[in-house]
Structures are given as structure tokens and as C-alpha cells.
Design a protein around this motif. Sequence first.
Motif, PDB file in Angstrom:
ATOM      1  N   ASP A 127       0.720  -0.960  -0.524  1.00 12.46           N
ATOM      2  CA  ASP A 127      -0.270   0.313  -0.268  1.00 12.46           C
ATOM      3  C   ASP A 127       0.894   1.215   0.052  1.00 12.46           C
ATOM      4  O   ASP A 127       1.729   1.155   0.503  1.00 12.46           O
ATOM      5  CB  ASP A 127      -0.868  -0.193   1.408  1.00 12.46           C
ATOM      6  CG  ASP A 127      -2.588   1.286   1.066  1.00 12.46           C
ATOM      7  OD1 ASP A 127      -2.394   1.317   0.240  1.00 12.46           O
ATOM      8  OD2 ASP A 127      -2.412   1.310   2.411  1.00 12.46           O
ATOM      9  N   LEU A 128       0.369   2.263  -0.903  1.00 12.61           N
ATOM     10  CA  LEU A 128       1.202   3.632  -0.804  1.00 12.61           C
ATOM     11  C   LEU A 128       0.174   4.650  -0.289  1.00 12.61           C
ATOM     12  O   LEU A 128      -0.294   4.601  -0.759  1.00 12.61           O
ATOM     13  CB  LEU A 128       1.324   4.188  -1.823  1.00 12.61           C
ATOM     14  CG  LEU A 128       2.653   3.051  -2.964  1.00 12.61           C
ATOM     15  CD1 LEU A 128       2.774   3.555  -3.581  1.00 12.61           C
ATOM     16  CD2 LEU A 128       3.956   3.050  -2.272  1.00 12.61           C
ATOM     17  N   ASN A 129       0.299   5.871   0.366  1.00 11.09           N
ATOM     18  CA  ASN A 129      -0.534   6.418   0.954  1.00 11.09           C
ATOM     19  C   ASN A 129       0.162   8.246   0.704  1.00 11.09           C
ATOM     20  O   ASN A 129       1.487   7.891   1.862  1.00 11.09           O
ATOM     21  CB  ASN A 129      -1.610   6.713   2.575  1.00 11.09           C
ATOM     22  CG  ASN A 129      -2.128   7.029   2.583  1.00 11.09           C
ATOM     23  OD1 ASN A 129      -3.289   7.917   1.995  1.00 11.09           O
ATOM     24  ND2 ASN A 129      -1.347   7.889   4.323  1.00 11.09           N
ATOM     25  N   SER A 130      -0.125   9.126  -0.154  1.00 13.62           N
ATOM     26  CA  SER A 130       0.170  10.222   0.084  1.00 13.62           C
ATOM     27  C   SER A 130      -0.586  10.816   1.207  1.00 13.62           C
ATOM     28  O   SER A 130      -1.487  10.867   0.852  1.00 13.62           O
ATOM     29  CB  SER A 130       0.649  10.762  -0.873  1.00 13.62           C
ATOM     30  OG  SER A 130       1.345  12.561  -1.520  1.00 13.62           O
ATOM     31  N   SER A 131       0.313  12.205   2.198  1.00 14.00           N
ATOM     32  CA  SER A 131      -1.187  12.933   2.841  1.00 14.00           C
ATOM     33  C   SER A 131       0.457  14.464   3.424  1.00 14.00           C
ATOM     34  O   SER A 131       1.332  14.198   3.110  1.00 14.00           O
ATOM     35  CB  SER A 131      -0.968  12.682   3.787  1.00 14.00           C
ATOM     36  OG  SER A 131       0.488  12.133   4.446  1.00 14.00           O
ATOM     37  N   GLN A 132      -0.124  15.877   2.603  1.00 14.81           N
ATOM     38  CA  GLN A 132       0.167  16.860   3.665  1.00 14.81           C
ATOM     39  C   GLN A 132       0.763  16.952   4.914  1.00 14.81           C
ATOM     40  O   GLN A 132      -0.176  16.253   6.238  1.00 14.81           O
ATOM     41  CB  GLN A 132      -0.591  17.894   3.313  1.00 14.81           C
ATOM     42  CG  GLN A 132      -0.265  19.406   3.301  1.00 14.81           C
ATOM     43  CD  GLN A 132       1.337  19.889   2.343  1.00 14.81           C
ATOM     44  OE1 GLN A 132       0.108  19.637   0.772  1.00 14.81           O
ATOM     45  NE2 GLN A 132       1.817  20.765   2.588  1.00 14.81           N
ATOM     46  N   ASN A 133       2.009  17.473   5.248  1.00 17.17           N
ATOM     47  CA  ASN A 133       2.037  17.233   6.326  1.00 17.17           C
ATOM     48  C   ASN A 133       0.732  18.222   7.336  1.00 17.17           C
ATOM     49  O   ASN A 133       0.490  18.979   7.101  1.00 17.17           O
ATOM     50  CB  ASN A 133       3.609  18.492   7.049  1.00 17.17           C
ATOM     51  CG  ASN A 133       4.848  17.562   6.401  1.00 17.17           C
ATOM     52  OD1 ASN A 133       4.387  16.103   6.380  1.00 17.17           O
ATOM     53  ND2 ASN A 133       5.867  17.362   6.290  1.00 17.17           N
ATOM     54  N   SER A 134       0.949  17.920   8.446  1.00 16.26           N
ATOM     55  CA  SER A 134      -0.499  18.484   9.083  1.00 16.26           C
ATOM     56  C   SER A 134       0.245  19.795   9.866  1.00 16.26           C
ATOM     57  O   SER A 134       1.223  19.952   9.738  1.00 16.26           O
ATOM     58  CB  SER A 134      -0.742  17.698  10.091  1.00 16.26           C
ATOM     59  OG  SER A 134       0.808  17.402  11.485  1.00 16.26           O
ATOM     60  N   LEU A 135      -0.906  20.492  10.051  1.00  9.43           N
ATOM     61  CA  LEU A 135      -0.228  22.097  10.109  1.00  9.43           C
ATOM     62  C   LEU A 135       0.591  21.800  12.130  1.00  9.43           C
ATOM     63  O   LEU A 135       1.431  22.635  12.070  1.00  9.43           O
ATOM     64  CB  LEU A 135      -1.514  22.974  11.433  1.00  9.43           C
ATOM     65  CG  LEU A 135      -0.577  24.573  11.233  1.00  9.43           C
ATOM     66  CD1 LEU A 135      -0.715  25.424  10.569  1.00  9.43           C
ATOM     67  CD2 LEU A 135      -2.805  25.410  11.150  1.00  9.43           C
ATOM     68  N   GLU A 136       0.131  21.337  12.530  1.00  3.81           N
ATOM     69  CA  GLU A 136       0.357  20.686  14.394  1.00  3.81           C
ATOM     70  C   GLU A 136       1.809  20.212  14.089  1.00  3.81           C
ATOM     71  O   GLU A 136       3.194  20.510  14.277  1.00  3.81           O
ATOM     72  CB  GLU A 136      -0.355  19.202  14.831  1.00  3.81           C
ATOM     73  CG  GLU A 136       0.462  19.059  16.231  1.00  3.81           C
ATOM     74  CD  GLU A 136       0.084  17.904  17.009  1.00  3.81           C
ATOM     75  OE1 GLU A 136       0.244  17.809  18.192  1.00  3.81           O
ATOM     76  OE2 GLU A 136      -1.793  17.319  16.487  1.00  3.81           O
ATOM     77  N   GLU A 137       2.395  19.280  13.025  1.00  2.00           N
ATOM     78  CA  GLU A 137       3.702  18.962  12.758  1.00  2.00           C
ATOM     79  C   GLU A 137       4.381  19.970  12.460  1.00  2.00           C
ATOM     80  O   GLU A 137       5.835  20.463  12.523  1.00  2.00           O
ATOM     81  CB  GLU A 137       3.147  17.575  11.931  1.00  2.00           C
ATOM     82  CG  GLU A 137       2.648  16.468  11.879  1.00  2.00           C
ATOM     83  CD  GLU A 137       2.740  15.658  10.638  1.00  2.00           C
ATOM     84  OE1 GLU A 137       2.687  14.652  10.906  1.00  2.00           O
ATOM     85  OE2 GLU A 137       2.349  15.458   9.316  1.00  2.00           O
TER      86      GLU A 137
END
Length: 312
Positions: free
Chosen positions: A288-298
Motif C-alpha cells: 500500500d502507498l499513502n500520500s498526505s500533506q503534513n498537518s499544521l501541528e507537524e
Amino acid sequence: MDPVITLNSLAKTYASGLVALQPIDLTINRGEIFALLGPNGAGKTTLISMVCGIVTPTAGQALIDGHDVVRDYRAARARVGLVPQELATETFETPWASTRYSRGLFGCPPDPAYLEHLLRDLSLWNKAHDKIQTLSGGMKRRVMIAKALAHEPSVLFLDEPTAGVDVELRADMWALVRRLRDQGVTIILTTHYIDEAEEMADRIGVINKGRLILVEEKARLMKQLGKRQLMVQLTEPLTELPAALAEWKVEFGDDNSQLRYVFDAHREHSGIPELLRRLDELQINYRDLNSSQNSLEEIFVGLVGRRQGESQ
């Protein structure tokens, strides 16, 4: 540059000893849209409340168009419109009466044509004579914006204006903000939403734990906020990271069965195809592959950590 808001070592410490805002120096220019980003409890509302004269500073000075918000409160406040985060409307009033009253509070002469234009801009005209208690939450938010603009302020503060509101209101609000900016109104907004800041702001400030961490031009800061991560879920866990993946600076995720690859979303080449080819060459299988934007908290954690490291 023509500064309209100037903060000189503005700070707030409550009687309990809580330091809500550490000394802040900031200049906001006339006609710009300034977005203040920060998590809950960061000090955004405290800062806005001091500039608007609602909370008294412990130290420092805030000037609006050259008027001290403490010593020359009336002149400073007359130049400001504030849309607070909490809904606070007169239940049995109508949008028309409430907006007209707000205009009168600042000693402005009646101007029915302006108020009608304002209510039409906010899609409130067909509800102008309905009781506010009958309106939806989104409509009540529009009434608050209308009240804040009733006396034609030169500075508008929007404190989390789109929190929990509908998509239509967000679109209407940002269209209105653009028109106001084109008319020379200075907009200061607080938000959790990076997309709003990226869409609207000329400059962005980041605040955390009462400290103004940085202030940057939007384009420059968006490069820092534009990090994305690819999570690769492996079929079998690895005992260690292969040296052949060093080029991508890959690291383990939550455990050894996940690989995390952080990349710049603004770059033309993400490096993902090359990384996946290298995994195939190393016979490292993934399911599986999952791409996501860094959260504001991170992002905040990264910014805070980097600033603390630089100060040591």
C-alpha cells in the motif's frame, strides 16, 4: 510601505502568572492581508483582543493608524472592525436593525444605501428583516461580518471566521475580503487552515505558546509548508534501512513495516517513481502507498524545534 498597525513589545501576563503572550514586535501594512496561524491556545485571540482594545496589555504598545489603543482608544477602535470567533448576535433583532445600530455606535451618519450593498454582498439581503434567531449558524456569521463592517473600518480582524461554516459562506467571505483589500482595507485573519492562508494572505505569521515564531512572505513560507509524505506499507518488516535508500532520506514510520519519504510538493520532480523503482530492484515488496500533506501541528512542531535549536 505604509504601516497601519505597529506592535512594540506587546505582551500579556495574567494575574495568575499565565504568560498568554510574550513580547511581540510586528508591523502590518495598509491594504495587505495578514494571516496569523497557530494551534488552539497559541495566543492568536489574545493578540487580536489587545489590538482591538478588549484586553489590556501588560506591557508594550499597539498603534492603529498612529493611535495608541490604550491612550487613544476611541480613535483607534473607530478604525477597526472585529469578527470574533464566537457567535454573538441579538436574538430578537433583524440583520438590518443590528447592522444599522452598529454603524450608529461609532457616530457614523445613516447610510441605507451602503448597508443594503453590504448585506447584498454577504447574501443577507433577502433575510434583512427576519429575526436573527431564525437564521442558520452560517447566516448568523454573516450578520457578525456585516456588523463589523457597518462603520466602514480601515482595518478588519477575522478571528477563525470560517470555523464550522458552510462552503458557500467561505466562498462569499473570501470574495468580499478580496474586494475590501482592493479598496485599501487591511485584513488580519487567524485560521487553522493552511489552504486559506495560501489562497488569501500576502504575509503569514506563525504563533505558538505565546511566541511569534516567524513572519514571512506567503510564497517563501508556503515552500516550508509544502512538504508532503509518502507512507509505504511493506509486505514484510525490515530489520534495518538499506543503505541504497539513503539518497531519499527514507526513515521508518510507526514500525519497521512502514517507510516514510518526505518530499517537496512544489518541486517538479518528487522522486517517488525513482524510489519505487529502487524498492523493486532491492526486492522490497509493498502492499500500500499513502500520500498526505503534513498537518499544521507537524509544521508547528518542526518550526518550533528549529527555532529552539537555533537559539541554543
